[in-house]
Design a protein around this motif. Structure first.
Motif, PDB file in Angstrom:
ATOM      1  N   ASP A   1      -6.630  12.342  -6.332  1.00 34.97           N
ATOM      2  CA  ASP A   1      -6.132  11.416  -7.356  1.00 34.97           C
ATOM      3  C   ASP A   1      -5.601  12.188  -8.561  1.00 34.97           C
ATOM      4  O   ASP A   1      -6.131  12.123  -9.666  1.00 34.97           O
ATOM      5  CB  ASP A   1      -7.271  10.475  -7.777  1.00 34.97           C
TER       6      ASP A   1
ATOM      7  N   GLU B   1       4.571   5.496  -2.401  1.00 33.41           N
ATOM      8  CA  GLU B   1       4.843   6.735  -1.673  1.00 33.41           C
ATOM      9  C   GLU B   1       6.286   6.765  -1.188  1.00 33.41           C
ATOM     10  O   GLU B   1       6.981   7.790  -1.314  1.00 33.41           O
ATOM     11  CB  GLU B   1       3.882   6.875  -0.495  1.00 33.41           C
TER      12      GLU B   1
ATOM     13  N   ASP C   1       0.833  -1.210   0.000  1.00 39.19           N
ATOM     14  CA  ASP C   1       0.000   0.000   0.000  1.00 39.19           C
ATOM     15  C   ASP C   1       0.866   1.259   0.000  1.00 39.19           C
ATOM     16  O   ASP C   1       0.492   2.290  -0.550  1.00 39.19           O
ATOM     17  CB  ASP C   1      -0.892   0.042   1.248  1.00 39.19           C
TER      18      ASP C   1
ATOM     19  N   TRP D   1      -1.613   6.855  -1.943  1.00 39.97           N
ATOM     20  CA  TRP D   1      -2.684   5.886  -1.690  1.00 39.97           C
ATOM     21  C   TRP D   1      -3.165   5.962  -0.245  1.00 39.97           C
ATOM     22  O   TRP D   1      -4.352   5.773   0.032  1.00 39.97           O
ATOM     23  CB  TRP D   1      -2.222   4.468  -2.012  1.00 39.97           C
TER      24      TRP D   1
ATOM     25  N   ARG E   1      -1.449   1.414  -7.590  1.00 44.18           N
ATOM     26  CA  ARG E   1      -0.162   1.862  -7.056  1.00 44.18           C
ATOM     27  C   ARG E   1      -0.068   3.374  -7.229  1.00 44.18           C
ATOM     28  O   ARG E   1       0.262   3.857  -8.309  1.00 44.18           O
ATOM     29  CB  ARG E   1       0.984   1.141  -7.776  1.00 44.18           C
ATOM     30  N   LYS E   2      -0.365   4.085  -6.171  1.00 48.94           N
ATOM     31  CA  LYS E   2      -0.352   5.554  -6.200  1.00 48.94           C
ATOM     32  C   LYS E   2       0.462   6.065  -5.023  1.00 48.94           C
ATOM     33  O   LYS E   2       0.396   5.496  -3.926  1.00 48.94           O
ATOM     34  CB  LYS E   2      -1.779   6.102  -6.134  1.00 48.94           C
TER      35      LYS E   2
ATOM     36  N   ALA F   1      -6.959   6.036   0.594  1.00 45.01           N
ATOM     37  CA  ALA F   1      -7.562   4.973   1.388  1.00 45.01           C
ATOM     38  C   ALA F   1      -8.273   5.530   2.622  1.00 45.01           C
ATOM     39  O   ALA F   1      -9.343   5.044   3.006  1.00 45.01           O
ATOM     40  CB  ALA F   1      -6.497   3.961   1.798  1.00 45.01           C
TER      41      ALA F   1
ATOM     42  N   LEU G   1      -4.324  -3.457  -5.310  1.00 42.18           N
ATOM     43  CA  LEU G   1      -4.773  -2.077  -5.202  1.00 42.18           C
ATOM     44  C   LEU G   1      -3.963  -1.199  -6.161  1.00 42.18           C
ATOM     45  O   LEU G   1      -2.836  -1.539  -6.522  1.00 42.18           O
ATOM     46  CB  LEU G   1      -4.590  -1.587  -3.760  1.00 42.18           C
TER      47      LEU G   1
ATOM     48  N   ILE H   1      -9.294   6.644  -9.735  1.00 38.18           N
ATOM     49  CA  ILE H   1     -10.210   6.032  -8.772  1.00 38.18           C
ATOM     50  C   ILE H   1     -11.633   6.425  -9.124  1.00 38.18           C
ATOM     51  O   ILE H   1     -11.944   7.605  -9.280  1.00 38.18           O
ATOM     52  CB  ILE H   1      -9.887   6.469  -7.335  1.00 38.18           C
TER      53      ILE H   1
END
Length: 402
Positions: free
Chosen positions: A400, A65, A61, A364, A360-361, A368, A358, A200
């Motif tokens: 996003d 980042e 997750d 995230w 990949r940001k 989330a 999930l 998203i």
């Protein structure tokens, strides 16, 4: 590392074995943390980037980042010069992609175990339960393949007087558990979390149906463990291991730990299956895994890599599994002794084939948290779900942007 006794024991054993084998004179300080504390220490407070921590367990997750913030060492040169045993062919490709960014590799698999349905097979096999279920529902008692069947079976096994509940759910709002559950509900109904452009997308019919069902499920006191709103995934898994629930959808590791713990109250009494399917969908799984990473600020990066290389060997990966974690190597999944101890361990390969990941940001965690807020608003309020989805979508559109 994530606070979880099997992790803590395995890391202590791994370092002791490494120091004995190599003669390394350094001491290691092993610190176990809850999810929020671990994320805060390693990423938000830049502990990896500043060299406060040499090695950290980072889940997928957060990996984008951490990479974007230049908090992690690129392991690719070491992997080329001195690769781990059987690398990369010793692992499923599903465990090697999230930590790769172009030619850089910023982590190596530590612990895995996709989400699945975990159930008390001893309860399903009892003749009196079979007879009673057929008498009540006019169908055979079997492992639920749909969410509607899941509710029905959970209600049947819900026996608070015996301290047995139909299901336990991890609903603690930590940006993880309920978000994962929402994704499973969405995917198992044929929905998607992202659109064709990779953005998203929450304001969909499938998302509305997923949240409506989830609200109905967790609000039913006749099938859910009463402490579910206070439990995160580890606590929900512990409740199941104590024999307090007939079923749960949770990480594979919480099934295997029941087979290897000293208490072993449920040893030989449980099994796993695919996550139930929703209407117009099919059962799926979620693959989020933990990685060994090295902080870009580490003064001991080469030794850190050497230790990680040792810790993901065939022997240590198997030992992690026997301690109650989930080894990541295909050799561990197929190991005869492991499958003797944990009779359903071989099913990991199938779960990976069914799993989704999930997006990949790099932010995230913030996305989330907003999804988690949406879920809590749905579960605890009376506002129309479609309206809450539109509000959440507006906020997500701002977040996003990458």
């Amino acid at each position: 590392m994530r606070k979880f006794e099997p992790f803590e024991r395995s890391m202590k054993q791994a370092w002791e074995a490494y120091a004995k084998t190599t003669g390394c004179s350094l001491e290691v300080e092993l610190v176990a943390m809850d999810l929020h504390e671990l994320y805060n220490e390693t990423i938000q407070q830049q502990g990896l980037k500043k060299g406060v921590w040499d090695i950290a367990h980072i889940n997928t997750d957060w990996i984008c980042e951490a990479y974007t913030d230049h908090a992690l060492c690129n392991l690719a040169p070491w992997l080329q010069a001195n690769p781990p045993e059987d690398y990369p062919n010793g692992w499923s490709t599903s465990l090697l992609s999230m930590q790769r960014f172009d030619e850089q590799v910023v982590g190596l698999p530590f612990h895995d175990g996709p989400e699945c349905l975990i159930y008390r097979k001893d309860l399903f096999e009892q003749e009196e339960n079979k007879s009673a279920f057929y008498k009540q529902y006019k169908r055979e008692l079997k492992v639920p393949q749909t969410w509607d069947e899941y509710v029905e079976v959970a209600q049947f096994f819900h026996r608070p007087m015996d301290k047995l509940y139909g299901s336990v759910v991890a609903l603690y709002p930590d940006g993880h558990n309920a978000v994962f559950d929402f994704c499973l509900q969405l995917w198992s109904r044929g929905g998607n979390l992202v659109d064709a452009l990779g953005k998203i997308r929450l304001n969909t019919t499938e998302a509305e149906k997923a949240l409506q069902f989830y609200k109905t499920l967790v609000s039913q006191s006749d099938c859910i463990h009463p402490n579910s709103f206070q439990y995160e995934s580890v606590q929900a898994g512990a409740a199941f291991a104590r024999g307090e629930a007939a079923m749960m959808v949770n990480w594979f590791g919480f099934a295997s730990v029941c087979e290897v713990t000293k208490e072993g109250a449920l040893r030989g009494k449980i099994d796993i299956a695919s996550v139930p399917a929703g209407n117009n969908g099919q059962g799926t799984s979620l693959n989020v895994y933990w990685l060994y990473t090295i902080g870009s600020g580490s003064k001991y990066a080469s030794i850190a890599y050497d230790f990680i290389r040792f810790a993901i060997s065939r022997q240590m990966d198997k030992q992690l599994t026997l301690n109650g974690g989930i080894g990541c190597r295909v050799s561990t999944w197929k190991d005869p002794f492991v499958n003797q101890m944990i009779p359903y361990y071989y099913k990991l390969e199938l779960l990976h084939e069914q799993s989704q990941t999930l997006p990949r940001k790099k932010n995230w965690a913030a996305i989330a948290n907003r999804i988690d807020q949406l879920i809590q608003e749905v579960l605890n309020g009376d506002e129309v779900i479609a309206s809450l989805l539109e509000q959440a979508q507006e906020d997500i559109n701002i977040l996003d942007h990458e």
